[in-house]
Design a protein around this motif. Structure first.
Motif, PDB file in Angstrom:
ATOM      1  N   ASN A  34      61.741 -18.654  22.656  1.00  0.00           N
ATOM      2  CA  ASN A  34      62.991 -18.900  23.376  1.00  0.00           C
ATOM      3  C   ASN A  34      62.784 -19.902  24.508  1.00  0.00           C
ATOM      4  O   ASN A  34      63.651 -20.740  24.790  1.00  0.00           O
ATOM      5  CB  ASN A  34      63.531 -17.581  23.926  1.00  0.00           C
ATOM      6  N   PHE A  35      61.633 -19.847  25.159  1.00  0.00           N
ATOM      7  CA  PHE A  35      61.312 -20.817  26.213  1.00  0.00           C
ATOM      8  C   PHE A  35      61.275 -22.242  25.638  1.00  0.00           C
ATOM      9  O   PHE A  35      61.822 -23.180  26.230  1.00  0.00           O
ATOM     10  CB  PHE A  35      59.962 -20.477  26.839  1.00  0.00           C
ATOM     11  N   ILE A  36      60.652 -22.398  24.482  1.00  0.00           N
ATOM     12  CA  ILE A  36      60.564 -23.720  23.849  1.00  0.00           C
ATOM     13  C   ILE A  36      61.953 -24.241  23.497  1.00  0.00           C
ATOM     14  O   ILE A  36      62.292 -25.408  23.770  1.00  0.00           O
ATOM     15  CB  ILE A  36      59.685 -23.638  22.582  1.00  0.00           C
ATOM     16  N   VAL A  37      62.783 -23.385  22.912  1.00  0.00           N
ATOM     17  CA  VAL A  37      64.131 -23.804  22.497  1.00  0.00           C
ATOM     18  C   VAL A  37      64.994 -24.131  23.711  1.00  0.00           C
ATOM     19  O   VAL A  37      65.720 -25.141  23.727  1.00  0.00           O
ATOM     20  CB  VAL A  37      64.798 -22.706  21.645  1.00  0.00           C
ATOM     21  N   ARG A  38      64.923 -23.285  24.744  1.00  0.00           N
ATOM     22  CA  ARG A  38      65.729 -23.517  25.955  1.00  0.00           C
ATOM     23  C   ARG A  38      65.355 -24.832  26.633  1.00  0.00           C
ATOM     24  O   ARG A  38      66.231 -25.612  27.033  1.00  0.00           O
ATOM     25  CB  ARG A  38      65.548 -22.345  26.934  1.00  0.00           C
ATOM     26  N   GLN A  39      64.059 -25.091  26.774  1.00  0.00           N
ATOM     27  CA  GLN A  39      63.614 -26.314  27.443  1.00  0.00           C
ATOM     28  C   GLN A  39      64.050 -27.561  26.669  1.00  0.00           C
ATOM     29  O   GLN A  39      64.480 -28.550  27.255  1.00  0.00           O
ATOM     30  CB  GLN A  39      62.090 -26.302  27.605  1.00  0.00           C
ATOM     31  N   GLU A  40      63.930 -27.497  25.356  1.00  0.00           N
ATOM     32  CA  GLU A  40      64.337 -28.632  24.527  1.00  0.00           C
ATOM     33  C   GLU A  40      65.841 -28.867  24.627  1.00  0.00           C
ATOM     34  O   GLU A  40      66.311 -30.009  24.677  1.00  0.00           O
ATOM     35  CB  GLU A  40      63.935 -28.381  23.068  1.00  0.00           C
ATOM     36  N   TRP A  47      68.804 -28.893  19.655  1.00  0.00           N
ATOM     37  CA  TRP A  47      68.606 -27.512  19.223  1.00  0.00           C
ATOM     38  C   TRP A  47      67.497 -27.466  18.176  1.00  0.00           C
ATOM     39  O   TRP A  47      67.634 -28.003  17.077  1.00  0.00           O
ATOM     40  CB  TRP A  47      69.914 -26.963  18.656  1.00  0.00           C
ATOM     41  N   LEU A  48      66.392 -26.821  18.539  1.00  0.00           N
ATOM     42  CA  LEU A  48      65.277 -26.662  17.606  1.00  0.00           C
ATOM     43  C   LEU A  48      65.621 -25.564  16.608  1.00  0.00           C
ATOM     44  O   LEU A  48      65.819 -24.414  16.997  1.00  0.00           O
ATOM     45  CB  LEU A  48      63.990 -26.294  18.358  1.00  0.00           C
ATOM     46  N   LYS A  84      69.146 -16.868  14.942  1.00  0.00           N
ATOM     47  CA  LYS A  84      70.482 -16.278  14.797  1.00  0.00           C
ATOM     48  C   LYS A  84      71.164 -16.128  16.158  1.00  0.00           C
ATOM     49  O   LYS A  84      72.380 -16.324  16.280  1.00  0.00           O
ATOM     50  CB  LYS A  84      70.377 -14.910  14.120  1.00  0.00           C
ATOM     51  N   SER A  85      70.373 -15.792  17.184  1.00  0.00           N
ATOM     52  CA  SER A  85      70.933 -15.652  18.539  1.00  0.00           C
ATOM     53  C   SER A  85      71.485 -16.985  19.031  1.00  0.00           C
ATOM     54  O   SER A  85      72.575 -17.048  19.612  1.00  0.00           O
ATOM     55  CB  SER A  85      69.861 -15.140  19.509  1.00  0.00           C
ATOM     56  N   TRP A  86      70.730 -18.057  18.785  1.00  0.00           N
ATOM     57  CA  TRP A  86      71.197 -19.384  19.199  1.00  0.00           C
ATOM     58  C   TRP A  86      72.393 -19.843  18.364  1.00  0.00           C
ATOM     59  O   TRP A  86      73.318 -20.481  18.877  1.00  0.00           O
ATOM     60  CB  TRP A  86      70.054 -20.400  19.112  1.00  0.00           C
ATOM     61  N   SER A  87      72.379 -19.511  17.107  1.00  0.00           N
ATOM     62  CA  SER A  87      73.509 -19.859  16.245  1.00  0.00           C
ATOM     63  C   SER A  87      74.778 -19.159  16.721  1.00  0.00           C
ATOM     64  O   SER A  87      75.856 -19.765  16.786  1.00  0.00           O
ATOM     65  CB  SER A  87      73.198 -19.465  14.797  1.00  0.00           C
ATOM     66  N   VAL A  93      80.462 -20.637  21.951  1.00  0.00           N
ATOM     67  CA  VAL A  93      80.878 -21.742  22.829  1.00  0.00           C
ATOM     68  C   VAL A  93      82.027 -22.522  22.196  1.00  0.00           C
ATOM     69  O   VAL A  93      83.003 -22.883  22.855  1.00  0.00           O
ATOM     70  CB  VAL A  93      79.684 -22.677  23.123  1.00  0.00           C
ATOM     71  N   LYS A  94      81.908 -22.755  20.904  1.00  0.00           N
ATOM     72  CA  LYS A  94      82.945 -23.498  20.185  1.00  0.00           C
ATOM     73  C   LYS A  94      84.261 -22.725  20.172  1.00  0.00           C
ATOM     74  O   LYS A  94      85.340 -23.292  20.389  1.00  0.00           O
ATOM     75  CB  LYS A  94      82.469 -23.752  18.746  1.00  0.00           C
TER      76      LYS A  94
END
Length: 408
Positions: A34-40, A47-48, A84-87, A93-94
């Motif tokens: 989650n840290f990697i995805v958030r930073q990117e 979105w990774l 799935k959480s990011w999806s 948001v949409k």
């Protein structure tokens, strides 16, 4: 048809500590990824996705959380859970931009889990095998196995180890090769209005007496739980200066299992009743946000908020679907303050709460006194099928004398 079999692993089990450690490793990998995805996303607005994230975590030598997992498939399932959480976040948001009224606030980025927390551990059917009525786990699980009721005709899908307060639940997900065809619409419907003292007011459109499932057992259960919880929390604060103790945790567990058992019994009774009377549809009133900012008095509100209505509906749904019965949820707003017997619609235009003489009694425009929950249940049914009743007089005599039953 997909089903789930649950097994409780208590702290006294020799495998409890090992399984809990695996759930902690799953949490570590989730937070690292989650840290990697958030930073990117924050730095590059990118979105990774799962495949790229899987390669990054697998090759990360500085933080070997991926390699610390019991198996590679377990690590992959944890990363898929994060994906799935990011999806879900991006979908929210949409939707938030179009329908802000549905949300209490703007959706936030997926958060990190607690440092000392745990996360579900998922094993696929590549890791676990069904052999001679036992689920056998990989070698790293130190000969851990579970006796199951699944027969050889069923196909094992996955096994999930779910951490709870002070115990673990092993969920065995399996598929039965059985196709259930939906029942033809024979115009025989059941309608359910959920409540507290009257947990479920069940009406129909084929001439049988309405049924009220007594909810006082659930109320009593909650009252005892809250009384004991307040007592032991006070003792823990004054004597040991603690927020929780093993006794409090046992109390939480006891309440959870008893509530779980109760809603299973009630839902099973309703499905059996529907099946015996050849019902094709069950309509149930539910409002997604009805527990938010509830205006009931303190004692009633405490019981109302703690009863797991959504869990009850979910159990009712899968049991209904296993028999081909369709379950429909509708918004129950205004059903308790509008009159079924005066052909009123469940809208704000006809809503008049003054006709509720008290919580259990409703007075129609012609002065007839009827059970308020039964009236609401009939209004719920009418929202799905306005022509379900040819004449209101057909059910009036039955509504005045509902049958009250005790299941728990």
């Amino acid at each position: 048809m997909t089903k789930v079999e649950q097994h409780v692993i208590k702290p006294k089990s020799e495998y409890y500590t090992m399984l809990l450690d695996f759930c902690h490793l799953s949490k570590n990998l989730y937070n690292h990824a989650n840290f990697i995805v958030r930073q990117e996303f924050i730095k590059n607005n990118n979105w990774l996705r799962y495949n790229e994230l899987n390669n990054l975590c697998k090759s990360d030598l500085d933080y070997p959380d991926y390699k610390c997992m019991p198996t590679a498939q377990c690590a992959q399932q944890t990363l898929k859970l994060l994906d799935k959480s990011w999806s879900s976040f991006f979908k929210s948001v949409k939707d938030y931009k179009k329908n802000k009224g549905k949300y209490l606030g703007k959706p936030n980025l997926p958060k990190y889990l607690s440092k000392d927390g745990y996360l579900i551990l998922t094993l696929t059917n590549q890791n676990c095998k069904l052999i001679d009525s036992y689920i056998k786990f990989p070698k790293c699980f130190n000969h851990f196995k579970i006796k199951t009721k699944i027969d050889s005709c069923s196909k094992l899908q996955q096994v999930r180890i779910v951490p709870k307060l002070n115990y673990l639940i092993v969920e065995v997900v399996y598929k039965i090769d059985k196709e259930v065809k939906p029942r033809l619409d024979n115009k025989r419907y059941l309608s359910i209005d959920l409540g507290i003292s009257n947990f479920a007011a069940i009406t129909n459109n084929f001439g049988l007496k309405p049924i009220i499932v007594n909810g006082n057992g659930l109320k009593s259960m909650n009252k005892y739980y809250n009384k004991q919880l307040a007592k032991y929390q006070s003792l823990a604060k004054t004597v040991n200066k603690l927020d929780t103790t093993k006794r409090i945790q046992r109390l939480h567990n006891k309440r959870h299992f008893k509530m779980h058992d109760a809603i299973h019994k009630i839902s099973s009774y309703i499905i059996k009743y529907a099946n015996e009377n050849y019902v094709s549809k069950i309509i149930i009133g539910y409002n997604k946000s009805w527990k938010n900012k509830s205006k009931l008095n303190k004692l009633v509100n405490q019981t109302f908020v703690q009863i797991p209505y959504l869990s009850f509906i979910e159990k009712l749904k899968y049991k209904a679907e296993s028999l081909g019965i369709e379950l429909i949820t509708v918004n129950e707003a205004y059903t308790s303050g509008t009159s079924f017997f005066d052909n009123e619609l469940a809208t704000a235009e006809f809503y008049n709460k003054d006709r509720r003489i008290y919580r259990g009694l409703f007075k129609t425009n012609t002065g007839v006194l009827v059970n308020a929950d039964i009236n609401a249940s009939l209004q719920i049914l009418k929202q799905v099928s306005s022509d379900a009743f040819k004449e209101c007089q057909e059910v009036q005599g039955l509504v005045l004398n509902p049958v009250k039953i005790n299941i728990i």
